[in-house]
Scaffold this motif. Structure first.
Motif: not given
Length: 111
Positions: A53-73
């Motif tokens: 029922d979903f698409v699974a996405i795994l993000l880490t700051p080590q691999e996704n620094q630019a993306t996670l810079g836009r998300i408040d974690v």
């Protein structure tokens, strides 16, 4: 369950399948992240439900620094539900056992 390792790849599949995304944000050396990977995401019922029922996405700051810079974690792990239109509709912080993830997924599908 197959995890996309970039938001872009997962979002493209979510739009193609017209299903929401489960975005799991984890980091290295995080006891609770590792426990959730081991206990929650490997639970057969969770794996089956997310794959179907979903698409699974795994993000880490080590691999996704630019993306996670836009998300408040504020803490790790963080689990988000996103819709194909690009909006976040669900947010959970910290370790989530399988039962809590099932409830979270059910709430997301009702939206």
């Amino acid at each position: 369950m197959t995890w996309h390792r970039t938001l872009r790849a997962g979002w493209q599949e979510a739009r193609r399948r017209n299903v929401p995304m489960v975005i799991y944000i984890s980091t290295d050396h995080c006891v609770y992240c590792d426990a959730m990977k081991r206990d929650t995401w490997c639970d057969e019922t969770v794996e089956q439900r997310v794959s179907q029922d979903f698409v699974a996405i795994l993000l880490t700051p080590q691999e996704n620094q630019a993306t996670l810079g836009r998300i408040d974690v504020s803490a790790y792990p963080t689990t988000l539900i996103g819709v194909p239109e690009g909006k976040i509709v669900g947010h959970r912080t910290g370790y989530q056992p399988a039962a809590a993830v099932h409830q979270f997924l059910s709430e997301a599908l009702k939206r």
